[in-house]
Each structure stands twice: as C-alpha cells, then as structure tokens.
Scaffold this active site. Structure first.
Site, mmCIF file in Angstrom:
data_model
loop_
_atom_site.group_PDB
_atom_site.id
_atom_site.type_symbol
_atom_site.label_atom_id
_atom_site.label_comp_id
_atom_site.label_asym_id
_atom_site.label_seq_id
_atom_site.Cartn_x
_atom_site.Cartn_y
_atom_site.Cartn_z
ATOM 1 N N GLU A 1 -23.059 2.764 -0.793
ATOM 2 C CA GLU A 1 -23.379 1.442 -0.263
ATOM 3 C C GLU A 1 -22.184 0.504 -0.401
ATOM 4 O O GLU A 1 -21.934 -0.338 0.466
ATOM 5 C CB GLU A 1 -24.608 0.884 -0.980
ATOM 6 C CG GLU A 1 -25.881 1.658 -0.645
ATOM 7 C CD GLU A 1 -27.074 1.231 -1.478
ATOM 8 O OE1 GLU A 1 -28.100 0.859 -0.875
ATOM 9 O OE2 GLU A 1 -26.994 1.276 -2.719
ATOM 10 N N THR B 1 -32.178 1.901 3.577
ATOM 11 C CA THR B 1 -32.300 1.948 2.123
ATOM 12 C C THR B 1 -31.503 0.797 1.514
ATOM 13 O O THR B 1 -30.572 0.265 2.133
ATOM 14 C CB THR B 1 -31.759 3.267 1.551
ATOM 15 O OG1 THR B 1 -30.360 3.377 1.867
ATOM 16 C CG2 THR B 1 -32.496 4.460 2.128
ATOM 17 N N CYS C 1 0.834 -1.203 0.000
ATOM 18 C CA CYS C 1 0.000 0.000 0.000
ATOM 19 C C CYS C 1 0.870 1.256 0.000
ATOM 20 O O CYS C 1 1.150 1.843 1.051
ATOM 21 C CB CYS C 1 -0.947 0.001 1.205
ATOM 22 S SG CYS C 1 -2.168 1.328 1.163
ATOM 23 N N THR D 1 -27.109 2.304 9.385
ATOM 24 C CA THR D 1 -28.143 2.050 8.390
ATOM 25 C C THR D 1 -28.935 3.315 8.120
ATOM 26 O O THR D 1 -29.076 4.169 8.998
ATOM 27 C CB THR D 1 -29.105 0.934 8.848
ATOM 28 O OG1 THR D 1 -30.058 0.693 7.813
ATOM 29 C CG2 THR D 1 -29.838 1.319 10.122
ATOM 30 N N TYR D 2 -29.400 3.408 6.892
ATOM 31 C CA TYR D 2 -30.273 4.505 6.481
ATOM 32 C C TYR D 2 -31.596 3.924 5.986
ATOM 33 O O TYR D 2 -32.398 4.610 5.377
ATOM 34 C CB TYR D 2 -29.609 5.337 5.380
ATOM 35 C CG TYR D 2 -28.203 5.777 5.731
ATOM 36 C CD1 TYR D 2 -27.970 6.966 6.422
ATOM 37 C CD2 TYR D 2 -27.106 4.984 5.410
ATOM 38 C CE1 TYR D 2 -26.677 7.351 6.766
ATOM 39 C CE2 TYR D 2 -25.811 5.355 5.746
ATOM 40 C CZ TYR D 2 -25.602 6.546 6.420
ATOM 41 O OH TYR D 2 -24.323 6.918 6.765
ATOM 42 N N THR E 1 -31.781 -3.729 6.776
ATOM 43 C CA THR E 1 -30.591 -4.386 6.205
ATOM 44 C C THR E 1 -29.748 -5.085 7.266
ATOM 45 O O THR E 1 -28.610 -5.467 6.988
ATOM 46 C CB THR E 1 -29.722 -3.350 5.463
ATOM 47 O OG1 THR E 1 -29.279 -2.350 6.401
ATOM 48 C CG2 THR E 1 -30.484 -2.686 4.336
#
Length: 579
Positions: free
Chosen positions: A550, A476, A227, A473-474, A485
């Site tokens: 997401e 959606t 990295c 979480t939203y 979810t």
C-alpha cells in the site's frame, strides 16, 4: 490504500494470476554440480579487489554465454551454465553471476548461478593458496551487501509477491536483468505491465534520439536528485548501447547539444512552473548549430521527467543498489565493524503501536472517508479557491529538514548549479507565479493531443499509465476488505499537483486535510520535492499498520502525478511556442 494481495484490480485494468514455483529444480545435462572442481577463475590484478577509483560501472557488453542465460530454450540455458562451469570466470562475470543468483526470475538460472559462485569460491581459495601472497588469502568471490531490492521493505515480502510473474521473466529475457525498481513495482502487476511497455518504447524502440543519448539524458536528470542508483544503471546501459565512455567523465565532456539541456533539466527537476516559451525557443532556434527539433525535444522532455519522477520512487521506496554496481557487493571478507551506507538515510523504525492503536488509526481514516461521502454541502467557487490557497500555505509547514544533501562524487560532475533546488510554489512574502488551473491546460484536453502529434504512440502509453495508477485498487485498506479507496487516491494525486501549483476548480481541497495525516503529507512532499532527504523514519511513520504494498502504491501515485505535473508545464510552454 490497496495491498495488492489476491484481490481484483479496478475496472479497466488487468491482473495476472500466477502460480508460484514449487521448488522443484531443473536438471541440466552433465550437471553444474559435477563441474565444481573444473571452475577456473582468472587471476585478478592486485587492484581488482580494492576500492574502484571510479564509481561508475565498468564498460562491458554481456558475453554471449551470459546472454544465452536469457534464452527461452531450457536446454540452451543449461548449456550456457555448463559452458560457464568449464570456462574462466573473470571479475565482471562473477558480478553478473552474483546478480543473477539473487534476482533472476527463472529458477533454473538462479540456482545454477548460485552453484557456480560456490564452485568459484572453492577455486579462488585454492588458487590463492598456490599463487598469491599469504596476506591476500582472504580474497573471495563477490558477496552481496544488500539483502533485497529495498532497504525499507522486508526482502521476503517483495520476492514472494513477484515470484513467477510473466512480466519479470520477459524483462529478464529482453534486458538481461530484473532491476530492483521493477522488482518492487511487481507488487502491483497491472501497473508494472504499463510501466514496462512505456519504458521499452521510450528507451528501446524507434525515436528521434539515438539510444545512447536517451540513457545519458536520464543520467543527467537523475543526478539532479542525487540518485546514484539510476546514474549507475543508465551509465551501464549507455555503454552497452554504444555510448562513448569519456562522456561519463562529466557533463563538460558531453556534446554541446546535450549540455544545452542543462537549464531545462534544472527547471523540470525543481521548479517546472518557471518554464516559458522562451526556454523552448532557445533550444529549437533555427539559427543555432546545436538546435533541437521539436520531435527530439519532446522525447528529451519525457526522458527528463521520467528520470526525475523515477528518482523520487527510488528514494521513496528505499531502493538498494544493484548487486553488480557500487554499493551492492564487496570482494573483501566482511568486517565485524562494517556498516552499509548505500541506502536512503537509515533511522529508527519509529514508535511501535498496539493492536488497538492500529484499529483506531485505520478506522478513523475510514470514518472520515464515509463522512465526506455523505456530505452534501456545496461550496462557491470563491470558497474552493480559498481552500486551495489554505492548503498551499499550510504546505510551508510540511517541509523536510533544511539540512543540505551534498551530491555524491559519482553524480556531482553531471550537475550544474547544484544549489538550485525546489522552492515552495508560494514562498511567504514573495510574489507567487500564477496557479496553473487544470481547466486552462490539462493532460486530457491539451497535453495528450500535443504529445501524439509530436511523438506518436507515446501519448497513448503515458495516458494508459496515468489511468491505471489512478484506477488501481484491490478494494482493501490495511486489514479491511470491500473498501472504496477512490477518494483517498484522488486526495494523494491532487495534493501532489497542489505542491506543484496545479489547481482543480471542481475539487474541494479541504478533503486533503481530512484524509492525509501530517506524517503522510510530509513524506509525500519530501519524496516529490526533496527525494534525497527521504528517511526510513519518514517511511515508517505514516500508515504504520498498512501493508508495504500500500505504501508502494502511494509511491506509484507520487511518481505518475509528479511526472504529469512537470510534463504539463513543459507542454504548455511548447504549445505557446508553437502558437
């Protein structure tokens, strides 16, 4: 998953409502624009605009006038910009201005830096025409080689979501930069807040290890996953906090005590289940002149696991180089045939799908979630173990390509035994190590208390971060609203732990196959175990019609689940050593 756009977070987390800038700029006394013809640029040496012989950032503490750009006082920031306009701009200052002009969350500073670069460009061309040979007439101020913080996510989406966030403004004021990792994480503000608090405590607040050592340990850890992004970033912080430049010449130039971390670093990065109490005893043995105290070792372990998991996030989200580091800028005029090779392996965007395909993909997943919620069937403990072993054996079919990825020159000298990499927890035909049952050693019941005992407050910060990312979480999923979810997030988390040999007795691993498509499982395993092999195609091939935020959420779950998994193995070894 959850897009993070305008919907509330779950209980126990907080979100920040922000007002986006309306585009009105701030006028500075005297005006930066009026000073355009007064800008001076220090005459560079003939090698200043050639490829640097070293890949690491040049040692340089931020000049006072650049530090003043971080001030809370608007007038002081304006004075700092005017001082820069009247003074000489060296190469390093030009690079800092390029970065600030693109990434500073304060519009007055961002706009002022952009105007200074424009003025400097005029000054450079004028001076070149008078004092440089004609063949050097193409020299100019630095230009950006990357268009945004991520090679996978459109720049506009990231900048728009993060504009005006107080967390970003505070980060710039305290650190002097808002790096690309933080900018992408800003798609989820409640998580970002926890991440920044933990990072500050780990890197800046009082602790058993001196600050330069903390950054050097991160350089060592990030190098295991090739990295370069983190190696460059923390090499810069290492120098700014007083580290010795010669250490950056390679691991062989670091103190023996730091070099003794190499074996632990290697195991934590690739096969943490192999860590034993003997490894811990070897480091803290009282007879050794270069012994580590338990307090020092626990901080080093957190730094190592932090860097390993953050490296996965960097590769998984396609994080671009910082503009002032190698790969983020160039001083030469652009070449028509020039191609950037800085970002994770670029490939095609995958096959496009129609709107009906999109509906089918998302609705099929939602239907599976609903069926699992309605399922009342209970399984015996033996059946649950069988399902775990079945999932673990199927992981052997979900491996990325076997092509070796060579360490780039800027990180290879920090890596010992580069051939040592991740090996499946249960290779076929081999005796597998015992599974770590979460009921026997878990974060909640064991790791948390040990952490608080050896490194006060850090346990609480880590625990909060784990809880926030799991509860984030939203409600959606793609274009759908009011979706629970929880089951999907749990499947991602438990699958990552399964990859590292951790089993939950009360979890049905059959849910993983129901909820995680093959392309997602390949992506997760690649990012968690072989992050340097992550490609754009892998990123685009899973959840093709979900929002980028997401997919970033998946990477946050991956980051924290991987960190906790490695941490559990290390803490278990420390516990056994202490008892």
């Amino acid at each position: 998953m959850d897009s993070g756009r305008g919907a509330p977070a779950s209980a126990g987390t907080t979100t920040t409502t922000t007002t986006r800038p309306n585009g009105a700029g701030h006028e500075w006394p005297g005006g930066v624009g009026g000073a355009r013809d007064e800008v001076q640029v220090e005459e560079p040496s003939s090698s200043s605009f050639s490829s640097s012989s070293s890949s690491l950032p040049e040692p340089s503490a931020r000049p006072r006038r650049l530090s003043r750009l971080c001030s809370r006082d608007t007038r002081e920031r304006a004075e700092a910009l005017n001082e820069l306009a009247r003074g000489a701009l060296c190469r390093d200052t030009l690079l800092q201005l390029l970065r600030v002009s693109r990434t500073c969350p304060m519009e007055d500073v961002r706009r002022g830096a952009a105007e200074l670069l424009g003025a400097a460009q005029v000054g450079v061309f004028r001076r070149v025409s008078l004092s440089r040979p004609p063949q050097d007439a193409g020299v100019e101020v630095p230009r950006a080689l990357v268009s945004g913080p991520s090679a996978f996510i459109p720049p506009g989406e990231v900048w728009e979501e993060g504009a005006g966030l107080p967390e970003l403004v505070e980060t710039f004021r305290s650190m002097g930069r808002v790096d690309h990792v933080i900018t992408v994480m800003a798609l989820h503000p409640s998580y970002l807040s926890c991440f920044l608090h933990t990072q500050q405590a780990l890197l800046q607040l009082d602790g058993p290890l001196p600050q330069p050592w903390r950054h050097y340990i991160i350089v060592m850890a990030a190098s295991r996953h090739r990295c370069s992004y983190l190696v460059h970033l923390h090499s810069s912080w290492f120098l700014e906090t007083g580290g010795e430049e010669r250490w950056l010449g390679g691991l062989h130039r670091a103190p023996p005590k730091l070099r003794r971390l190499s074996l632990l670093n290697k195991l934590l990065a690739h096969r943490p289940w192999l860590i034993t109490q003997e490894h811990i005893a070897d480091l803290v043995c009282p007879s050794s002149e270069e012994r580590w105290s338990l307090a020092e070792l626990i901080q080093a372990v957190i730094l190592l696991t932090y860097a390993h998991s953050l490296s996965c996030f960097v590769w998984g989200c396609g994080i671009n180089p910082e503009l002032d580091f190698l790969g983020g800028h160039a001083f030469q005029p652009p070449s028509p045939s020039a191609r950037s090779s800085h970002s994770p392996l670029h490939e095609g965007m995958g096959d496009s799908q129609s709107g009906s395909d999109m509906d089918t993909e998302v609705e099929r997943l939602m239907k599976r979630m609903q069926l699992l919620l309605e399922q009342n069937e209970e399984f015996s403990q033996e059946e649950m173990v069988t399902r775990f072993e079945k999932e673990r054996s199927e992981m052997l079919l979900e491996a990325p390509c076997d092509d070796a990825v060579c360490a780039p020159p800027d990180v290879s000298h920090f890596v010992e035994d580069p051939e040592f990499t991740y090996q499946d927890f249960a290779p076929r035909g081999e005796q597998s190590p015992p599974t770590l049952r979460a009921q026997d050693y878990s974060w909640e019941d064991h790791g948390f208390s040990l952490m608080n005992r050896l490194y006060p407050d850090m346990g609480q910060l880590l625990d909060e971060k784990f809880q926030v990312v799991l509860g984030l979480t939203y409600h959606t999923m793609a274009m759908h609203r009011d979706v629970d979810t929880t089951m999907l997030r749990k499947a991602v988390w438990n699958y990552i732990h399964c990859v590292f040999g951790i089993r939950y007795d009360d979890y049905d691993y059959g849910d993983v196959n129901q909820l995680l498509e093959l392309s997602l499982k390949v992506y997760i395993k690649t990012v968690a175990c072989h992050p340097e092999k992550t490609t754009l195609r892998m990123y685009t091939n899973f959840w093709k019609h979900f929002c980028h935020s997401e997919k970033v959420h998946v990477n946050l779950l991956l980051l924290e689940a991987r960190l906790q998994a490695a941490l559990l193995y290390a803490l278990r070894a420390i516990t056994r050593y202490m008892t």
